[in-house]
Design a protein around this motif. Structure first.
Motif, short mmCIF file in Angstrom:
data_model
loop_
_atom_site.label_atom_id
_atom_site.label_comp_id
_atom_site.label_asym_id
_atom_site.label_seq_id
_atom_site.Cartn_x
_atom_site.Cartn_y
_atom_site.Cartn_z
N ARG A 72 0.84 -1.21 0.00
CA ARG A 72 0.00 0.00 0.00
C ARG A 72 0.87 1.25 0.00
N ILE A 75 -8.83 -6.94 -4.84
CA ILE A 75 -8.58 -6.82 -3.40
C ILE A 75 -8.46 -5.35 -2.98
N PRO A 76 -9.43 -4.51 -3.31
CA PRO A 76 -9.31 -3.08 -2.94
C PRO A 76 -9.23 -2.87 -1.43
N ASP A 77 -9.81 -3.76 -0.64
CA ASP A 77 -9.77 -3.60 0.81
C ASP A 77 -8.37 -3.78 1.38
N LEU A 78 -7.50 -4.42 0.64
CA LEU A 78 -6.13 -4.64 1.12
C LEU A 78 -5.16 -3.62 0.57
N HIS A 89 -8.38 0.86 -0.07
CA HIS A 89 -9.28 1.52 0.88
C HIS A 89 -8.62 1.96 2.17
N PRO A 90 -7.61 1.27 2.70
CA PRO A 90 -6.98 1.76 3.94
C PRO A 90 -6.16 3.04 3.76
N LYS A 142 -5.32 8.13 -2.27
CA LYS A 142 -6.33 7.61 -3.19
C LYS A 142 -6.48 8.51 -4.41
N ILE A 195 -13.17 0.99 -7.77
CA ILE A 195 -13.00 1.96 -6.67
C ILE A 195 -13.81 3.23 -6.89
#
Length: 616
Positions: free
Chosen positions: A87, A125-128, A131-132, A138, A172
């Motif tokens: 990330r 895997i947008p949550d990994l 999104h954080p 972003k 996203i």
């Protein structure tokens, strides 16, 4: 202890029989990369070797390409401990104010290629990975990807990269100009030849980019795209048809046909089988698909394909810059991780639940008109008699596309010295010289016909010399016949299949008028002259080191002779097999050339990756 280079291969010692084994192999392949991530996580620099693009783009390759395996692994529930690093690397690489910024794109650029993996990650895997992040990061990611997608991508499989980027942006919630995407989807359809086959752009070329790019990305689109149902179904139908043909590029031991460019991507060739599973497309019975997939990974597990630290090398069977492309950086080989796409599936999927079945091995040769090949399955090997394709743009394009025969077990060689005729390897090929120093080989064709009986190709090594080549399957042998019309005297060297050379001259060789053979501890290879117009001397040639794709030292049986002005017919029978089989005395005889030519012209199709034409 004597260093065993295969021991550094992260696949070495892994039985590769189960989903757990495959997941472990992915992690073992990734872990050696960790020391090479930059402080900000955005770049991975693995060596001092270079590609034609800038160093930053090469570093982005090292960062992005592992995602082809890591993303499906995570999507399938796999535990990976370094998503925070990824990330941060993604955020820093797309931040114009960060020292590790990847740079702005304003023309066709290698970064376009690597952003496809980013789009794939954002979609799956947008949550990994997204999104954080904070809002500024972003916004930078959206801005970088929307900027890069508005430029033209290369006119080949690259067009899929914009489409994959768009899948991620749509996931996203970013605004996407669909006209860019729709135009490329339509243009990709112009590359379709029929029967499941594409060409890789508007060039006469069909190679491994068809399974590990065109179909691989098409099946990802068919699985992850929402809407566009008709196109998604077309991609599935094409892949199902293609599976029945491409299985003939894989041998019963899991090796795949060594042919064409970008072979440093290694087990990416198995990515097609994994993509069928990912798309839940039982194009062949699941046991056969799983068998193809697992055998291919196992085939690579005992090869010295990694450096001492476990980082994959540029090369094929061992580290080898000779055979690499100008666009291969040290991070390039990690496209091999495309093979791990089925890790997105749970252990209860029929693909993982299936018991492997043996490869389908037909008794008769199989004609594949679109790539212009006749495939023969022989023990531990698959042989492609090849009509020859054109590739003037790539390093060693003639060796990679225009030889007469290619194999999985015996691969092929590239030439290291174009000004010493007597030292050339010429495996799967004939070399011609008019001065005894320089030489010509087939680079392209004027005419090609392919039929069940064989392949006919007419080509010109010089403007005033014409060669008509006939390739005849006679499994496990094949016959090569060259009708050469020349206004001047020519020297010729023709090679069979190369095999690994042992130390201390431990191999048994036989050299005589009209034949040459090599017996090693594992293999037997021979070439037998069937010419009536001229006598040729056999030679077991010690090829220059590091010219073969699989073995660093090889022996290749050759026939050497001279032809006079006029028209001369040269003919030979060639075979290579594991040592427990093979007998030169069983070589097939020279066929009736007039009858053979008549049969091919009556029944053949004009084979070209630009499209086939049935003769009237």
């Amino acid at each position: 202890m004597i260093y065993n280079p295969a021991a550094a291969n992260p696949l070495n010692g892994n039985p590769l029989r189960s989903r757990e084994d495959v997941a472990k192999s992915l992690c073992d392949l990734f872990d050696p990369l960790l020391p090479y991530f930059s402080q900000g996580g955005a770049r991975v620099r693995l060596s001092g070797t270079a590609a034609h693009f800038d160093r930053i783009a090469a570093d982005v390759e090292g960062f992005a390409r592992p995602l082809w395996g890591l993303v499906p692994f995570a999507a399938g529930g796999g535990q990976f401990d370094h998503w925070k690093m990824y990330r941060e690397g993604l955020a820093n690489g797309m931040d114009p104010e960060h020292p590790e910024y990847w740079g702005q794109v304003s023309w066709i650029d290698q970064r376009m290629v690597e952003m496809a993996a980013i789009g794939f990650a954002l979609r799956l895997i947008p949550d990994l990975i997204f999104h954080p992040l904070d809002q500024r990061a972003k916004d930078n990611i959206v801005a970088y990807l929307t900027h890069i997608r508005k430029y033209d991508f290369a006119d080949n499989n690259w067009k899929f990269f914009r489409i994959l980027i768009d899948l991620g942006l749509e996931e996203i919630g970013a605004d996407v100009d669909r006209s860019y995407t729709d135009r490329y989807l339509e243009e990709l359809d112009t590359f379709y030849l029929g029967d499941g086959w594409y060409r890789d752009g508007n060039v006469p070329r069909v190679d491994h980019y068809i399974p590990f790019a065109m179909h691989f990305y098409g099946l990802i689109y068919a699985t992850l795209k929402r809407g566009d149902d008709a196109r998604r179904e077309r991609y599935r139908e094409r892949a199902a048809a293609f599976a029945k043909d491409i299985r003939h590029w894989f041998d019963a031991d899991g090796g795949t046909l060594a042919f064409g460019r970008s072979l440093t991507y290694r087990f990416a060739c198995g990515g097609f089988w994994g993509a069928l599973a990912f798309a839940d497309l039982e194009a062949l019975p699941w046991p056969e698909i799983k068998g193809q997939f697992m055998r291919h990974l196992r085939w690579w597990s005992d090869k010295p394909i990694a450096e001492r630290d476990g980082v994959l090398s540029i090369g094929y069977g061992y580290p080898n810059l000779f055979m690499s492309e100008s666009y291969n950086s040290a991070g390039s080989p990690y496209w091999a991780l495309k093979a791990f796409l089925p890790l997105a599936l749970g252990a209860d999927h029929p693909f993982w639940q299936a018991e492997e079945s043996d490869a389908f091995v037909p008794n008769e040769p199989v004609t594949l008109p679109h790539p212009g090949m006749i495939m023969m399955h022989t023990p531990g090997n698959v042989v492609a008699l090849s009509s020859g394709q054109q590739n003037h743009q790539m390093r060693f394009g003639a060796e990679k596309y225009a030889k007469f025969a290619y194999g999985s077990r015996y691969a092929f060689s590239v030439e290291a010295e174009e000004r010493i005729f007597q030292l050339a390897t010429f495996d799967g090929m004939i070399g011609l010289s008019d001065d005894g120093r320089h030489y010509r080989i087939r680079e392209d064709n004027e005419e090609v016909l392919i039929a069940q009986a064989g392949i006919y190709a007419r080509w010109k090594p010089w403007t005033d010399v014409t060669v008509e080549t006939f390739l005849v399957p006679a499994s496990p042998w094949h016959l090569r016949i060259h009708r050469i019309t020349t206004p001047r005297r020519l020297e010729t060297i023709e090679g069979g299949f190369a095999v690994e050379r042992a130390d201390l001259n431990a191999d048994s060789v036989e050299e005589d008028v009209g034949m040459a053979s090599v017996h090693t501890s594992t293999d037997f290879t021979t070439i037998v002259d069937r010419s009536s117009d001229v006598s040729r001397q056999g030679r077991a040639h010690r090829a220059l080191p590091n010219t073969h794709l699989i073995w660093a030292k090889t022996l290749v049986p050759q026939l050497m002779g001279t032809i006079e002005p006029g028209t001369t017919v040269l003919a030979s029978a060639i075979m290579a097999q594991p040592t427990d089989s093979g007998d030169p005395s069983s070589a097939p005889a020279m066929p009736d050339l007039q009858a053979l030519e008549r049969t091919i012209r009556q029944n053949g199709v004009s084979a070209s990756p630009m499209g086939m034409v049935k003769r009237p």
